[in-house]
Scaffold this motif. Sequence first.
Motif, PDB file in Angstrom:
ATOM      1  N   UNK A 191      32.007  38.736  42.444  1.00 52.46           N
ATOM      2  CA  UNK A 191      32.293  38.591  41.017  1.00 52.46           C
ATOM      3  C   UNK A 191      33.728  39.025  40.712  1.00 52.46           C
ATOM      4  N   UNK A 192      34.152  40.135  41.295  1.00 53.43           N
ATOM      5  CA  UNK A 192      35.524  40.601  41.094  1.00 53.43           C
ATOM      6  C   UNK A 192      36.507  39.563  41.627  1.00 53.43           C
ATOM      7  N   UNK A 193      36.249  39.052  42.814  1.00 52.45           N
ATOM      8  CA  UNK A 193      37.119  38.043  43.418  1.00 52.45           C
ATOM      9  C   UNK A 193      37.206  36.803  42.514  1.00 52.45           C
ATOM     10  N   UNK A 194      36.062  36.361  41.993  1.00 55.21           N
ATOM     11  CA  UNK A 194      36.039  35.177  41.132  1.00 55.21           C
ATOM     12  C   UNK A 194      36.799  35.411  39.828  1.00 55.21           C
ATOM     13  N   UNK A 195      36.669  36.603  39.252  1.00 55.81           N
ATOM     14  CA  UNK A 195      37.411  36.923  38.027  1.00 55.81           C
ATOM     15  C   UNK A 195      38.918  36.857  38.264  1.00 55.81           C
TER      16      UNK A 195
ATOM     17  N   UNK B   9      40.490  35.247  40.640  1.00 57.86           N
ATOM     18  CA  UNK B   9      40.862  33.856  40.911  1.00 57.86           C
ATOM     19  C   UNK B   9      40.904  33.026  39.631  1.00 57.86           C
ATOM     20  N   UNK B  10      39.924  33.255  38.751  1.00 58.70           N
ATOM     21  CA  UNK B  10      39.869  32.477  37.512  1.00 58.70           C
ATOM     22  C   UNK B  10      41.093  32.763  36.650  1.00 58.70           C
ATOM     23  N   UNK B  11      41.430  34.026  36.479  1.00 54.89           N
ATOM     24  CA  UNK B  11      42.568  34.360  35.623  1.00 54.89           C
ATOM     25  C   UNK B  11      43.898  33.974  36.256  1.00 54.89           C
ATOM     26  N   UNK B  12      44.009  34.022  37.584  1.00 49.58           N
ATOM     27  CA  UNK B  12      45.273  33.596  38.189  1.00 49.58           C
ATOM     28  C   UNK B  12      45.424  32.084  38.108  1.00 49.58           C
ATOM     29  N   UNK B  13      44.313  31.373  38.003  1.00 51.42           N
ATOM     30  CA  UNK B  13      44.372  29.926  37.784  1.00 51.42           C
ATOM     31  C   UNK B  13      44.735  29.600  36.330  1.00 51.42           C
ATOM     32  N   UNK B  14      44.622  30.596  35.454  1.00 48.07           N
ATOM     33  CA  UNK B  14      44.927  30.441  34.030  1.00 48.07           C
ATOM     34  C   UNK B  14      45.852  31.587  33.587  1.00 48.07           C
ATOM     35  N   UNK B  15      47.086  31.608  34.092  1.00 46.38           N
ATOM     36  CA  UNK B  15      47.961  32.760  33.834  1.00 46.38           C
ATOM     37  C   UNK B  15      48.269  32.987  32.352  1.00 46.38           C
ATOM     38  N   UNK B  16      48.273  31.918  31.559  1.00 43.29           N
ATOM     39  CA  UNK B  16      48.541  32.113  30.126  1.00 43.29           C
ATOM     40  C   UNK B  16      47.424  32.918  29.465  1.00 43.29           C
TER      41      UNK B  16
ATOM     42  N   UNK C  20      49.469  44.188  38.149  1.00 45.22           N
ATOM     43  CA  UNK C  20      50.397  44.230  39.278  1.00 45.22           C
ATOM     44  C   UNK C  20      50.891  42.819  39.612  1.00 45.22           C
ATOM     45  N   UNK C  21      49.978  41.842  39.619  1.00 44.36           N
ATOM     46  CA  UNK C  21      50.362  40.461  39.906  1.00 44.36           C
ATOM     47  C   UNK C  21      51.337  39.930  38.852  1.00 44.36           C
TER      48      UNK C  21
ATOM     49  N   UNK D  45      49.969  35.871  47.671  1.00 44.24           N
ATOM     50  CA  UNK D  45      49.446  36.400  48.928  1.00 44.24           C
ATOM     51  C   UNK D  45      49.168  37.898  48.811  1.00 44.24           C
ATOM     52  N   UNK D  46      50.075  38.596  48.192  1.00 39.89           N
ATOM     53  CA  UNK D  46      49.872  40.039  47.979  1.00 39.89           C
ATOM     54  C   UNK D  46      48.653  40.272  47.089  1.00 39.89           C
ATOM     55  N   UNK D  47      48.520  39.478  46.040  1.00 41.35           N
ATOM     56  CA  UNK D  47      47.364  39.605  45.163  1.00 41.35           C
ATOM     57  C   UNK D  47      46.072  39.364  45.941  1.00 41.35           C
ATOM     58  N   UNK D  48      46.053  38.342  46.785  1.00 40.93           N
ATOM     59  CA  UNK D  48      44.854  38.044  47.575  1.00 40.93           C
ATOM     60  C   UNK D  48      44.497  39.218  48.484  1.00 40.93           C
ATOM     61  N   UNK D  49      45.484  39.802  49.135  1.00 38.21           N
ATOM     62  CA  UNK D  49      45.236  40.939  50.020  1.00 38.21           C
ATOM     63  C   UNK D  49      44.742  42.154  49.227  1.00 38.21           C
ATOM     64  N   UNK D  50      45.381  42.420  48.089  1.00 43.10           N
ATOM     65  CA  UNK D  50      44.967  43.556  47.270  1.00 43.10           C
ATOM     66  C   UNK D  50      43.574  43.331  46.672  1.00 43.10           C
ATOM     67  N   UNK D  51      43.273  42.079  46.336  1.00 45.07           N
ATOM     68  CA  UNK D  51      41.934  41.762  45.816  1.00 45.07           C
ATOM     69  C   UNK D  51      40.876  42.021  46.884  1.00 45.07           C
ATOM     70  N   UNK D  52      41.166  41.650  48.118  1.00 43.04           N
ATOM     71  CA  UNK D  52      40.199  41.890  49.197  1.00 43.04           C
ATOM     72  C   UNK D  52      39.972  43.387  49.405  1.00 43.04           C
TER      73      UNK D  52
END
Length: 193
Positions: free
Chosen positions: A87-91, A93-100, A165-166, A173-180
């Motif tokens: 769920x955290x990963x999906x949240x 991902x969803x917001x980074x797909x919609x940065x505005x 932070x993002x 890539x940094x965001x993906x690593x920190x998210x994991x």
Amino acid sequence: MARIGAEERRQDFIEATIKVIAEHGVANATTRRIATAADSPLASLHYVFHTKEDLFYAVYESLINMPQHSLQHAPVGATAAETISEMLRQLVNWFTAHPELATTQFELFFWNLRNNPEMAAKIYAVSVEATQQAIQKATDGVLDEAALTTISRLVINLFDGLLLAWSAHGDHERLAAETETACQAVKLLVASF
């Protein structure tokens, strides 16, 4: 000219406000600018939303509700720890797909924190409650109330921190690593309950 229903007009104003705040910030999100972005008369905006605070709160509610559909896809046969981590990963991902939307959410929260601390507290409480409900539904209620509250707050804190932070570094890539890393921390916490 076709007449637009109140609910449709309400949504137009919410979407226009998100766009205006993302582009110009909350301080420059005038009702006139929002009405123009919604291609609507200013009077209509004031009819649908009696105050700017009502409009901003509706925008924040919308920002809380928008990603909820992305939280419905828990892995089949997953443990509660795996589900909440996903769920955290999906949240994120969803917001980074919609940065505005992420920008607008931060702008609104910090503006309220400075100008209307009671509203900021209410927004945070609504976020915790929405997260608790999503977690409870996704995990079939296997967590007790205390665990649910603790985990929900942690998920919100991790999510906000990751996106903030993002917003500063902009490195996917940094965001993906920190998210994991954050997802692993969530798994360990949930497993401890």
